[in-house]
Write a protein that holds these residues in place. Structure first.
Motif, mmCIF file in Angstrom:
data_model
loop_
_atom_site.group_PDB
_atom_site.id
_atom_site.type_symbol
_atom_site.label_atom_id
_atom_site.label_comp_id
_atom_site.label_asym_id
_atom_site.label_seq_id
_atom_site.Cartn_x
_atom_site.Cartn_y
_atom_site.Cartn_z
ATOM 1 N N PHE A 142 13.887 4.767 10.086
ATOM 2 C CA PHE A 142 12.894 4.833 11.155
ATOM 3 C C PHE A 142 12.537 3.395 11.511
ATOM 4 C CE2 PHE A 142 12.487 9.078 9.607
ATOM 5 C CZ PHE A 142 11.868 9.833 10.591
ATOM 6 N N VAL A 143 12.220 3.160 12.770
ATOM 7 C CA VAL A 143 11.802 1.832 13.210
ATOM 8 C C VAL A 143 10.420 1.917 13.849
ATOM 9 C CG1 VAL A 143 14.140 0.933 13.514
ATOM 10 C CG2 VAL A 143 12.992 2.047 15.432
ATOM 11 N N ARG A 144 9.670 0.835 13.696
ATOM 12 C CA ARG A 144 8.334 0.749 14.299
ATOM 13 C C ARG A 144 8.447 0.736 15.809
ATOM 14 N NH1 ARG A 144 4.068 0.847 14.867
ATOM 15 N NH2 ARG A 144 3.116 -1.185 14.859
ATOM 16 N N THR A 145 7.505 1.400 16.450
ATOM 17 C CA THR A 145 7.417 1.421 17.916
ATOM 18 C C THR A 145 5.993 1.040 18.308
ATOM 19 O OG1 THR A 145 7.026 3.809 17.790
ATOM 20 C CG2 THR A 145 9.276 3.099 18.305
ATOM 21 N N PRO A 146 5.645 -0.231 18.186
ATOM 22 C CA PRO A 146 4.270 -0.670 18.442
ATOM 23 C C PRO A 146 3.768 -0.336 19.844
ATOM 24 C CG PRO A 146 5.699 -2.560 18.032
ATOM 25 C CD PRO A 146 6.514 -1.334 17.783
ATOM 26 N N GLU A 147 4.681 -0.218 20.794
ATOM 27 C CA GLU A 147 4.257 0.123 22.149
ATOM 28 C C GLU A 147 3.704 1.552 22.253
ATOM 29 O OE1 GLU A 147 8.574 1.317 21.752
ATOM 30 O OE2 GLU A 147 7.354 -0.384 21.107
ATOM 31 N N ARG A 148 3.923 2.355 21.209
ATOM 32 C CA ARG A 148 3.407 3.726 21.202
ATOM 33 C C ARG A 148 2.201 3.898 20.276
ATOM 34 N NH1 ARG A 148 8.383 7.983 21.397
ATOM 35 N NH2 ARG A 148 6.664 9.415 21.798
ATOM 36 N N ASP A 149 1.788 2.835 19.591
ATOM 37 C CA ASP A 149 0.607 2.925 18.721
ATOM 38 C C ASP A 149 -0.562 3.457 19.544
ATOM 39 O OD1 ASP A 149 2.252 1.816 16.819
ATOM 40 O OD2 ASP A 149 1.173 -0.085 16.690
ATOM 41 N N TRP A 150 -1.455 4.201 18.904
ATOM 42 C CA TRP A 150 -2.534 4.846 19.647
ATOM 43 C C TRP A 150 -3.752 5.079 18.766
ATOM 44 C CZ3 TRP A 150 -3.897 10.219 18.931
ATOM 45 C CH2 TRP A 150 -3.160 10.854 17.922
ATOM 46 N N ASN A 151 -4.835 5.369 19.407
ATOM 47 C CA ASN A 151 -6.114 5.609 18.726
ATOM 48 C C ASN A 151 -6.547 7.050 18.985
ATOM 49 O OD1 ASN A 151 -8.797 5.803 17.938
ATOM 50 N ND2 ASN A 151 -9.295 3.727 18.572
ATOM 51 N N PRO A 152 -6.583 7.889 17.939
ATOM 52 C CA PRO A 152 -6.974 9.285 18.121
ATOM 53 C C PRO A 152 -8.483 9.470 18.358
ATOM 54 C CG PRO A 152 -6.614 8.841 15.816
ATOM 55 C CD PRO A 152 -6.222 7.593 16.564
ATOM 56 N N VAL A 153 -9.256 8.435 18.079
ATOM 57 C CA VAL A 153 -10.706 8.480 18.268
ATOM 58 C C VAL A 153 -11.101 7.253 19.085
ATOM 59 C CG1 VAL A 153 -12.937 8.787 17.105
ATOM 60 C CG2 VAL A 153 -10.836 9.524 15.961
ATOM 61 N N PRO A 154 -10.867 7.294 20.386
ATOM 62 C CA PRO A 154 -11.017 6.097 21.226
ATOM 63 C C PRO A 154 -12.379 5.406 21.147
ATOM 64 C CG PRO A 154 -9.902 7.834 22.439
ATOM 65 C CD PRO A 154 -10.364 8.431 21.143
ATOM 66 N N HIS A 155 -13.433 6.144 20.845
ATOM 67 C CA HIS A 155 -14.748 5.492 20.776
ATOM 68 C C HIS A 155 -14.932 4.670 19.496
ATOM 69 C CE1 HIS A 155 -15.536 9.330 18.704
ATOM 70 N NE2 HIS A 155 -16.505 8.689 18.083
ATOM 71 N N LEU A 156 -13.970 4.736 18.578
ATOM 72 C CA LEU A 156 -13.986 3.901 17.375
ATOM 73 C C LEU A 156 -12.827 2.913 17.489
ATOM 74 C CD1 LEU A 156 -14.651 6.564 14.609
ATOM 75 C CD2 LEU A 156 -16.297 5.019 15.666
ATOM 76 N N ASP A 157 -13.144 1.652 17.618
ATOM 77 C CA ASP A 157 -12.125 0.635 17.880
ATOM 78 C C ASP A 157 -11.150 0.388 16.734
ATOM 79 O OD1 ASP A 157 -13.215 0.179 20.376
ATOM 80 O OD2 ASP A 157 -14.507 -1.452 19.680
ATOM 81 N N ASP A 158 -11.541 0.686 15.507
ATOM 82 C CA ASP A 158 -10.723 0.278 14.365
ATOM 83 C C ASP A 158 -9.753 1.345 13.861
ATOM 84 O OD1 ASP A 158 -12.783 1.876 13.485
ATOM 85 O OD2 ASP A 158 -13.091 0.769 11.628
ATOM 86 N N ILE A 159 -9.545 2.396 14.624
ATOM 87 C CA ILE A 159 -8.623 3.449 14.180
ATOM 88 C C ILE A 159 -7.404 3.454 15.088
ATOM 89 C CG2 ILE A 159 -8.313 5.907 13.746
ATOM 90 C CD1 ILE A 159 -11.322 6.112 13.347
ATOM 91 N N THR A 160 -6.425 2.645 14.754
ATOM 92 C CA THR A 160 -5.179 2.624 15.494
ATOM 93 C C THR A 160 -4.073 3.136 14.579
ATOM 94 O OG1 THR A 160 -5.863 0.782 16.885
ATOM 95 C CG2 THR A 160 -3.492 1.182 16.715
#
Length: 168
Positions: A142-160
């Motif tokens: 598997f390879v990292r795809t940083p362009e697809r990283d996401w935050n499931p709880v957008p109102h919390l900045d530190d959950i990516t």
């Protein structure tokens, strides 16, 4: 170790839900601990099994862990696009860790993805601190795809969540 990897049986839903919940709690993966609303999702294996495939690893008759395999879109997909399958909620019981159950479950998902008509890629999301899981994914190409990283709880900045993919 040799693990039997198969679909979860309904009588295993509650134990697998607890294995999954405890893995996330004990590894400090839930920002709000016991009060984290995601805990209910982790425990609700019946809901996952109704919308996707829940696989378990069984060793010597003992449930060692499980994973949710999402062969296409639908309510269980977080990031999968057309032509992609997704791995979710991989968890191994603490007592069974280090013996290959996690890798066996991921390999089973890869095999299922390869057998899914039209599937060209398998994707997943993971937390930054899930280093053991990252090693499994990278060992399996598997390879990292940083362009697809996401935050499931957008109102919390530190959950990516970090994302990985394997092109089949």
């Amino acid at each position: 170790m040799d693990f039997e990897i198969r679909l979860a049986h309904p009588d295993e839903y509650a134990p697998l839900g607890e294995i999954t919940a405890q893995a996330y709690l004990r590894d400090g993966l839930l920002d709000f601990g016991e009060s984290d609303e995601y805990l209910g999702e982790l425990r609700d294996v019946a809901k996952r099994a109704a919308a996707a495939e829940v696989l378990v690893a069984v060793e010597s008759g003992r449930l060692s862990g499980g994973v949710t395999f999402v062969p296409g879109g639908g309510p269980m997909a977080d990031i999968a696009r057309a032509g992609e399958a997704e791995i979710r909620m991989l968890a191994v019981d603490r007592a069974a860790r280090g013996r290959g159950a996690g890798e066996a479950l991921v390999r089973a998902c890869v095999d299922r993805a390869r057998a899914t008509a039209g599937c060209v890629r398998i994707v997943l999301s993971t937390q930054r601190t899930m280093h053991s899981a990252h090693r499994i994914y990278e060992r399996l190409d598997f390879v990292r795809t940083p362009e697809r990283d996401w935050n499931p709880v957008p109102h919390l900045d530190d959950i990516t969540l970090l994302t990985y993919q394997l092109t089949l």
